[in-house]
Design a protein around this motif. Structure first.
Motif, PDB file in Angstrom:
ATOM      1  N   TYR A  52      21.697  11.848  31.186  1.00 47.66           N
ATOM      2  CA  TYR A  52      20.981  12.114  29.941  1.00 47.66           C
ATOM      3  C   TYR A  52      21.691  11.657  28.675  1.00 47.66           C
ATOM      4  O   TYR A  52      21.171  11.831  27.582  1.00 47.66           O
ATOM      5  N   GLY A  53      22.886  11.095  28.823  1.00 47.90           N
ATOM      6  CA  GLY A  53      23.585  10.612  27.636  1.00 47.90           C
ATOM      7  C   GLY A  53      24.207  11.736  26.815  1.00 47.90           C
ATOM      8  O   GLY A  53      24.188  12.898  27.203  1.00 47.90           O
ATOM      9  N   ALA A  54      24.759  11.351  25.667  1.00 40.19           N
ATOM     10  CA  ALA A  54      25.472  12.302  24.803  1.00 40.19           C
ATOM     11  C   ALA A  54      24.559  12.711  23.643  1.00 40.19           C
ATOM     12  O   ALA A  54      23.405  12.280  23.559  1.00 40.19           O
ATOM     13  N   THR A  55      25.083  13.516  22.733  1.00 45.90           N
ATOM     14  CA  THR A  55      24.256  14.018  21.615  1.00 45.90           C
ATOM     15  C   THR A  55      23.562  12.873  20.873  1.00 45.90           C
ATOM     16  O   THR A  55      22.396  12.985  20.494  1.00 45.90           O
ATOM     17  N   ARG A  56      24.284  11.759  20.695  1.00 49.62           N
ATOM     18  CA  ARG A  56      23.700  10.630  19.943  1.00 49.62           C
ATOM     19  C   ARG A  56      22.346  10.202  20.507  1.00 49.62           C
ATOM     20  O   ARG A  56      21.460   9.781  19.768  1.00 49.62           O
ATOM     21  N   ASP A  57      22.190  10.310  21.816  1.00 47.53           N
ATOM     22  CA  ASP A  57      20.946   9.872  22.455  1.00 47.53           C
ATOM     23  C   ASP A  57      19.789  10.835  22.206  1.00 47.53           C
ATOM     24  O   ASP A  57      18.673  10.569  22.620  1.00 47.53           O
TER      25      ASP A  57
ATOM     26  N   ILE B 102      24.948  23.050  17.078  1.00 46.03           N
ATOM     27  CA  ILE B 102      24.380  21.700  17.019  1.00 46.03           C
ATOM     28  C   ILE B 102      25.101  20.847  15.969  1.00 46.03           C
ATOM     29  O   ILE B 102      25.381  19.668  16.190  1.00 46.03           O
ATOM     30  N   GLY B 103      25.450  21.447  14.832  1.00 42.51           N
ATOM     31  CA  GLY B 103      26.161  20.677  13.801  1.00 42.51           C
ATOM     32  C   GLY B 103      27.466  20.117  14.339  1.00 42.51           C
ATOM     33  O   GLY B 103      27.796  18.945  14.112  1.00 42.51           O
ATOM     34  N   GLY B 104      28.201  20.945  15.071  1.00 38.18           N
ATOM     35  CA  GLY B 104      29.456  20.480  15.674  1.00 38.18           C
ATOM     36  C   GLY B 104      29.217  19.447  16.762  1.00 38.18           C
ATOM     37  O   GLY B 104      29.981  18.479  16.896  1.00 38.18           O
ATOM     38  N   ASN B 105      28.142  19.645  17.525  1.00 40.36           N
ATOM     39  CA  ASN B 105      27.802  18.666  18.570  1.00 40.36           C
ATOM     40  C   ASN B 105      27.497  17.302  17.948  1.00 40.36           C
ATOM     41  O   ASN B 105      27.903  16.262  18.471  1.00 40.36           O
ATOM     42  N   VAL B 106      26.767  17.331  16.815  1.00 42.57           N
ATOM     43  CA  VAL B 106      26.462  16.070  16.119  1.00 42.57           C
ATOM     44  C   VAL B 106      27.768  15.463  15.593  1.00 42.57           C
ATOM     45  O   VAL B 106      28.025  14.266  15.740  1.00 42.57           O
ATOM     46  N   ALA B 107      28.627  16.306  15.010  1.00 46.02           N
ATOM     47  CA  ALA B 107      29.866  15.793  14.415  1.00 46.02           C
ATOM     48  C   ALA B 107      30.744  15.092  15.450  1.00 46.02           C
ATOM     49  O   ALA B 107      31.400  14.100  15.141  1.00 46.02           O
ATOM     50  N   THR B 108      30.761  15.618  16.675  1.00 43.60           N
ATOM     51  CA  THR B 108      31.674  15.049  17.689  1.00 43.60           C
ATOM     52  C   THR B 108      30.950  14.182  18.715  1.00 43.60           C
ATOM     53  O   THR B 108      31.586  13.704  19.655  1.00 43.60           O
ATOM     54  N   ASN B 109      29.630  14.007  18.567  1.00 44.29           N
ATOM     55  CA  ASN B 109      28.847  13.355  19.633  1.00 44.29           C
ATOM     56  C   ASN B 109      29.161  14.025  20.964  1.00 44.29           C
ATOM     57  O   ASN B 109      29.490  13.378  21.962  1.00 44.29           O
ATOM     58  N   ALA B 110      29.059  15.355  20.966  1.00 39.77           N
ATOM     59  CA  ALA B 110      29.440  16.142  22.143  1.00 39.77           C
ATOM     60  C   ALA B 110      28.586  15.782  23.352  1.00 39.77           C
ATOM     61  O   ALA B 110      27.438  15.343  23.222  1.00 39.77           O
TER      62      ALA B 110
END
Ligand code: LAC
Ligand code: ZN
Length: 426
Positions: A118-123, A102-110
């Motif tokens: 459903y959009g990207a991590t930012r959503d 999850i930390g990496g997903n947040v870092a890259t807006n995976a």
């Protein structure tokens, strides 16, 4: 290689490390699972690698609030499973969900296939606990789905690739778990039918969660090994996935199938069972490996264009491929106009041609109204090309923001901005 590795146990370890590093001007590269595609977790300037892999607790899955509170080292697939046990759903599904964090997903807006609906991590990020470059710990954002209080800092941290702050805890939104998922597979006679097929789905008032594409050059590579028969005349393959209430999804799948069938001489297939759905997806999932096997070197790109321009982008890829003598099959998330254009070559001395082809690809994407990355980020690999997408004044503003979070510029140096490393083959 870093000079040292810190494996943080908690936010206090992260803050201590950042204070010490910031005081001494030592670079710190945060690291999750290391699955990123642009070298974001590579300690380009040495110093400390700060690994978050030990911080992997799921603190809360709250059904009533529809919220998960997790550590940064939680594997994305573990969060999917934990949410599903409560009949809840976490949208982002990067293809590396079995390993990435999850930390990496947040870092890259995976994001991944499901981002069309459903959009990207930012959503899905409501609030974050962070430690800034100078070692200050703070909570930003909120736990509620709504909230307008000051600047939207979580949205700024999402996608900042570890250059502004380190995430030590994330409060994430969860949705209701869809009851049924159906996949639809369509073959198209040429690439110019891709955008009309997406438009036809929307005209049929259906919002698939995924609209995935394999282009003609990719089909040529996978045809032999595919579990689905792919006629030579097929120049594009779409896998569309629908989810929701069982009866509604079944009706939608038929409406979608009919809408797309009107554009194609080939049969549209609807997966009737979970195993058939898996068979459709296996064509898409095996793609990267099949392409990897077909050449000695492979670089995988991640450009994005407005979806109406996909056929033009693919035509430009063919022209660039012909000009530089590099094979360039493309696949990816067509609904989002986000294509992974692969560059395949066999001889070391083709490296210069590959670099020219990559630059031409980025120029094509930006000139079609798109940009350099849809979901992998800029990292080390694309930093040399940043100016193709961001104007000088925008880059200067972004660096002033960086300085507010990380005054000594110790956090992940060499990433996004200072492009001094060439694009690496993977
Ligand atoms: C994928 C990765 C490369 O979509 O983003 O397969
Ligand atoms: Zn992708």
């Amino acid at each position: 290689m870093p000079d040292a590795v810190v494996r943080a146990r908690d936010a206090a370890d992260v803050a201590l490390t950042m204070r010490a590093a910031s005081e001494r001007g030592v670079p710190v590269t945060p690291r999750g699972a290391g699955t990123g595609k642009v070298g974001g977790a590579v300690p380009a300037r040495g110093g400390i690698v700060l690994s978050l892999d030990r911080m992997r607790a799921i603190h809360e899955i709250d059904r009533l609030d529809g919220v998960a509170v997790v550590d940064p080292g939680v594997i994305t697939g573990e969060l999917h499973a934990a949410a599903e046990r409560e009949r809840l759903f976490f949208g982002p599904d990067p293809n590396s969900w079995e390993q990435c964090t999850i930390g990496g997903n947040v870092a890259t807006n995976a994001s991944g296939p499901r981002s069309f609906k459903y959009g990207a991590t930012r959503d899905w990020v409501l609030g974050l606990d962070i430690v800034t470059g100078d070692g200050t710990a703070m909570s930003i954002g909120r736990r509620t789905s709504k909230g307008v209080v000051g600047y939207d800092l979580p949205s700024l941290i999402v996608g900042s690739e570890g250059t502004l702050a380190i995430v030590t805890r994330a409060t994430l939104r969860l949705a209701a778990l869809p009851e049924r998922v159906i996949a639809v597979l369509a073959l198209l006679p040429d690439e110019s039918a891709i955008a009309p097929a997406i438009a036809a789905a929307i005209d049929a008032r259906v919002t698939p969660r995924s609209i995935e594409l394999l282009d003609g050059a990719t089909l040529d590579v996978v045809r032999g090994a595919s579990t689905i028969p792919i006629p030579d005349a097929a120049r594009a393959l779409l896998v569309l996935e629908l989810d929701g209430r069982a009866d509604a999804v079944e009706r939608d799948a038929i409406a979608l199938g009919e809408a797309i069938a009107a554009l194609s001489p080939f049969d549209v297939l609807i997966a009737q069972s979970a195993s058939e759905r898996e068979r459709f997806w296996s064509v898409r999932r095996d793609m990267s490996r099949a392409l990897r096997r077909s050449a000695r070197f492979k670089a995988s790109e991640d450009v994005v264009v407005p979806r109406s321009r996909i056929a033009e982008l693919l035509a430009r890829c063919r022209a660039i491929s012909g000009e530089h003598g590099i094979r360039m099959p493309a696949y990816g998330h067509a609904g989002d106009g986000n294509l992974h254009v692969n560059l395949l070559w066999d001889r070391e001395d083709q490296r210069a041609a590959v670099d020219l082809a990559i630059r031409a690809l980025f120029e094509a994407a930006t000139s079609l109204g798109g940009t350099l990355s849809g979901e992998h980020g800029i990292g080390l690999a694309k930093a040399p090309y940043l100016a193709l997408a961001l104007a000088a004044e925008t880059r200067a503003l972004q660096l002033r923001i960086k300085d507010a979070f990380d005054p000594r510029r110790v956090l992940n140096p060499g990433k996004i901005f200072a492009g001094d490393a060439g694009h690496r083959a993977c």
